[in-house]
Structure formats: C-alpha cells, structure tokens
Design a protein around this motif. Structure first.
Motif, PDB file in Angstrom:
ATOM      1  N   TRP A 120     -31.131 -10.925 -39.786  1.00 47.40           N
ATOM      2  CA  TRP A 120     -30.306 -10.442 -38.686  1.00 47.40           C
ATOM      3  C   TRP A 120     -30.866  -9.122 -38.153  1.00 47.40           C
ATOM      4  O   TRP A 120     -31.028  -8.938 -36.946  1.00 47.40           O
ATOM      5  N   ALA A 121     -31.215  -8.196 -39.061  1.00 47.49           N
ATOM      6  CA  ALA A 121     -31.749  -6.894 -38.657  1.00 47.49           C
ATOM      7  C   ALA A 121     -33.078  -7.078 -37.922  1.00 47.49           C
ATOM      8  O   ALA A 121     -33.314  -6.465 -36.871  1.00 47.49           O
ATOM      9  N   LEU A 122     -33.946  -7.953 -38.468  1.00 47.76           N
ATOM     10  CA  LEU A 122     -35.237  -8.213 -37.817  1.00 47.76           C
ATOM     11  C   LEU A 122     -35.037  -8.802 -36.418  1.00 47.76           C
ATOM     12  O   LEU A 122     -35.726  -8.411 -35.469  1.00 47.76           O
ATOM     13  N   SER A 123     -34.082  -9.718 -36.294  1.00 47.41           N
ATOM     14  CA  SER A 123     -33.809 -10.316 -34.985  1.00 47.41           C
ATOM     15  C   SER A 123     -33.387  -9.258 -33.989  1.00 47.41           C
ATOM     16  O   SER A 123     -33.844  -9.241 -32.842  1.00 47.41           O
ATOM     17  N   LEU A 124     -32.490  -8.355 -34.436  1.00 45.39           N
ATOM     18  CA  LEU A 124     -32.012  -7.289 -33.546  1.00 45.39           C
ATOM     19  C   LEU A 124     -33.166  -6.396 -33.097  1.00 45.39           C
ATOM     20  O   LEU A 124     -33.282  -6.047 -31.916  1.00 45.39           O
ATOM     21  N   ILE A 125     -34.031  -6.032 -34.054  1.00 55.21           N
ATOM     22  CA  ILE A 125     -35.165  -5.159 -33.723  1.00 55.21           C
ATOM     23  C   ILE A 125     -36.085  -5.855 -32.714  1.00 55.21           C
ATOM     24  O   ILE A 125     -36.481  -5.271 -31.703  1.00 55.21           O
ATOM     25  N   ALA A 127     -36.471  -6.457 -25.012  1.00 52.72           N
ATOM     26  CA  ALA A 127     -35.698  -5.842 -23.924  1.00 52.72           C
ATOM     27  C   ALA A 127     -36.407  -4.598 -23.394  1.00 52.72           C
ATOM     28  O   ALA A 127     -36.467  -4.368 -22.179  1.00 52.72           O
ATOM     29  N   ALA A 128     -36.977  -3.786 -24.314  1.00 47.56           N
ATOM     30  CA  ALA A 128     -37.669  -2.561 -23.903  1.00 47.56           C
ATOM     31  C   ALA A 128     -38.898  -2.885 -23.057  1.00 47.56           C
ATOM     32  O   ALA A 128     -39.138  -2.270 -22.003  1.00 47.56           O
ATOM     33  N   VAL A 129     -39.677  -3.885 -23.498  1.00 46.90           N
ATOM     34  CA  VAL A 129     -40.868  -4.302 -22.732  1.00 46.90           C
ATOM     35  C   VAL A 129     -40.439  -4.805 -21.358  1.00 46.90           C
ATOM     36  O   VAL A 129     -41.043  -4.464 -20.325  1.00 46.90           O
TER      37      VAL A 129
END
Ligand code: CU
Length: 176
Positions: A6-11, A17-19
């Motif tokens: 879950w944490a990896l997916s969020l990151i 999104a940033a790109v």
C-alpha cells in the motif's frame, strides 16, 4: 506485506502525479497564426481539466468515505455470537452451527489451504451474505438472521475438483 504494498503504491502514484504536473507546467502554449482562437480553446481545456479533477476528488471523497461492507472496523457492532469458521478443501469447519434469530452473529473466516468464498444462502437462490475465506487472514462477517430456518453455506470461489461438495448448514432457531 499488505501495508508495504500500500505504501509503495502511494509513493509510486505520487511520483506519477508529480511527473504529470511537471509536464503540464512545462508544456508550451500554442503560438503562430490562429493564436487567439487556439489560446481560448486551450484556456477552456485547462479550466475543464481542473474542474474534472476537482469533481473527481469530491465524488471519490463523498462516496468512498464509508466502507461499503458491513462488519469492518469502525462500522462493526459488538456481536452477540462469534463463530470461527475455516474453509478446507473441501468442507467448511464451523465452531458452532446453531444460533437464535435476531442475534448479531459474527463469523471469523479463514482458510486452511486456498481461497474459498463463504456464502450463506436462505432457500436456494437468496444470498444473505458472503465474504472470502483466505489463508493467513481472518475476515469478519456480521449477519443478523431475522428468520428462523436452515441456511446453507456454499463456496463461491472455485477451489478445486470437489469445490461443489463444500456445504454446511447454519440452523437458526426462533429467538427467545
Ligand atoms: Cu470452493
């Protein structure tokens, strides 16, 4: 493991999104002839883009806040009866199989081998409740049987050659 995924997916979603935002920010404006109309069109596209993003965020927030499955976390009420149940190839093992009508029954489901689908039926065709029985996890399912009778438990996940033999009966007696 699930929390790590879950944490990896969020990151990763944040990176994408940033790109995306960086590309949007750096994109050049249309120039040359026909500029005025094109500029207006691009302005409208920008506005619509952010409108859709805002609407998507608002709709997601409004519709996903409440977990739609009963018996989980904060929405779970304190049960009258807890029944531990385990799926095996190819049978159901229920700690007990008799309850009273009106009681809030909580099934704590797991599996000894592969994934099974724990499904409770009233009569032949009415599905009362269902959840997954998974090895290594305990899934809670709360059910209040309002009518006395025999409820059949079947497996909804094709789990092997004798999957169809996975049957059990929950007997609901008239409430006191
Ligand atoms: Cu099965």
């Amino acid at each position: 493991m699930q929390n790590l995924a879950w944490a990896l997916s969020l990151i990763l979603m944040a990176v994408v999104a940033a790109v995306f935002l960086w590309v949007v920010k750096g994109a050049s404006r249309p120039g040359g002839d026909g500029g005025a109309i094109a500029r207006t069109a691009f302005q409208w596209r920008d506005r619509l883009f952010w409108l859709v993003i805002a609407a998507g965020a608002a709709i997601s927030f409004a519709t996903l806040r409440e977990w739609p499955i009963a018996g989980h976390a904060a929405t779970a009420a304190k049960p009258d009866v807890v029944i531990r149940a385990t799926g095996h190839q190819f049978r159901w093992q229920l700690e007990r199989d008799t309850v009273r009508a009106g009681q809030l029954v909580e099934f704590e489901l797991t599996s000894a081998d592969v994934n099974h689908g724990f499904a409770i039926y009233k009569d032949k065709n009415t599905l009362v409740a269902q959840t997954q029985a998974m090895p290594g996890y305990v899934n809670k399912l709360q059910v209040r049987f309002t009518e006395p009778g025999d409820y059949e438990v079947l497996c909804l996940e094709y789990c092997g050659i004798a999957h169809h033999n996975m049957r059990a009966v929950i007997k609901v007696r008239a409430g006191s």
